[in-house]
Write an enzyme that holds these catalytic residues in place. Sequence first.
Site: not given
Lengths: 260, 225
Positions: B20-21
Amino acid sequence: MTSIGTGYDLSNSTFSPDGRVFQVEYAGKAVENAGTTIGLRTPTCVVIALEKLITSKLLVPGKNSRIGTVDRHAGVASSGLVPDGKHLLGRARDEAANWRKTYKIPIGVHALADRMASYVQAYTLYSSVRPFGVSAIVGGGSLDDGEGTKLYMIEPSGAYYGYRGCSAGKGRQLAKNELEKLDFDRLTAKEAIAHAARIIHTIHDEAKDKEFELELGYICLDDEMGEDKKGIWQTMSGDELARIDTEAREAAEAADEMEE
Amino acid sequence: MDHSLGIDWKALKKGEVSMGTTIAAVKYDGGVLLAADSRTTTGAYIANRVTDKLTQIYDNIWCCRSGSAADTQAVADILHYYLQMYEAQNGAPPTVRVAANLAAEMCYSNKDNLSAGLIVAGWDAKSGGEVYSIPLGGSIHKQDIAIGGSGSTYIYGYVDTNFRKDMTREEAIDFLKHAIALAMERDGSSGGVIRMAAIDGKSIDRYFFADADIPAAWNAPASAT
């Protein structure tokens, strides 16, 4: 050293008992009998000059140039079979374009020469093709990569070396002798161009060969030849070429007289 | 395609792991600093809470990876291979520019099959520190600061307000630490610890921040403008 390769010289992919591929050597003969090409490299510029033997008075002077440009920063000239030289030039252009597309930077001349040489060598492997009948002289340089000027010559076998000065064609031995007299590190671009032109005139054999045209191409990495020309391969033409041609002819004749 | 979070959710296959980050990289005075969170998710499950999303692809060239974990690992590995071949054949190591353009070439040519948002950053002798952003489509953008991943959307305002050119390394670390922390706080797909890598041509230094070392925005104000 010429010898008959009886039986072992009919096919491109055949070795002789003494380890020679005769078809490749014969390709070299095509080069040896053709018009001379020379290349000269100083720390700031590379010059390529060629002796274009005129085969017919009907040809338009100044046209049909045999020094080709690859990308913006390299030039290629060949001694030998003209169509072979043209094909190799086309391949060099493809390689340079492909490099730019992949890496988004111009190809280094050493990488270009390496690819051209690999291509030439490939044509010595199969009996279904013949070797290239040209020695190609590749010169160029880049301001960006910190490597400076480069000059290479690729032989029909695919062997290639980097040079300060190199020559190919019928006057190559004479040209080599003249080139060896030069102090490359100390020449300016204008001097290098003048020497290259003079050497072409010197090696041209008036008796054996017909008329010839001088062709010149160069790249200068500083602004000696003009700020607008810096780092871009130039092909000489028009008045500038005519002037250098005249000066070179006079210089060659003066040197001839001195020797006598 | 669902663009709401900048991630192509439908491009993830069944069971595929996503990062997702929040990733970022900034050019500072003397080098570049890369930073990332450490959460890898498969749907709602956090598959890895201590992921290292900063990957070395050459001596002084690193990249931040966001999107599909598999896709970005594959691209990074192939890029590493290409760069080694480049050095062997070219006689000189690749510049950050070459590496970034190669990555963009790969991402663009395979755009239909990839879900990869990269930030390529590094240091070379010719140009110093450089940061290149390569978002989903495979375009390439040279920038002084780049942010990416699903969490980056929450910190555009913070980054725009607080970024300055030619920060010191310490200032850059402080800046990105706060930025990533803010994104981790709001983005469900970002979290865990903050990892960083600083590249300045002399050395590569890795940083790790967890728990109390991660600034809590609701307790104290973020570092002033």
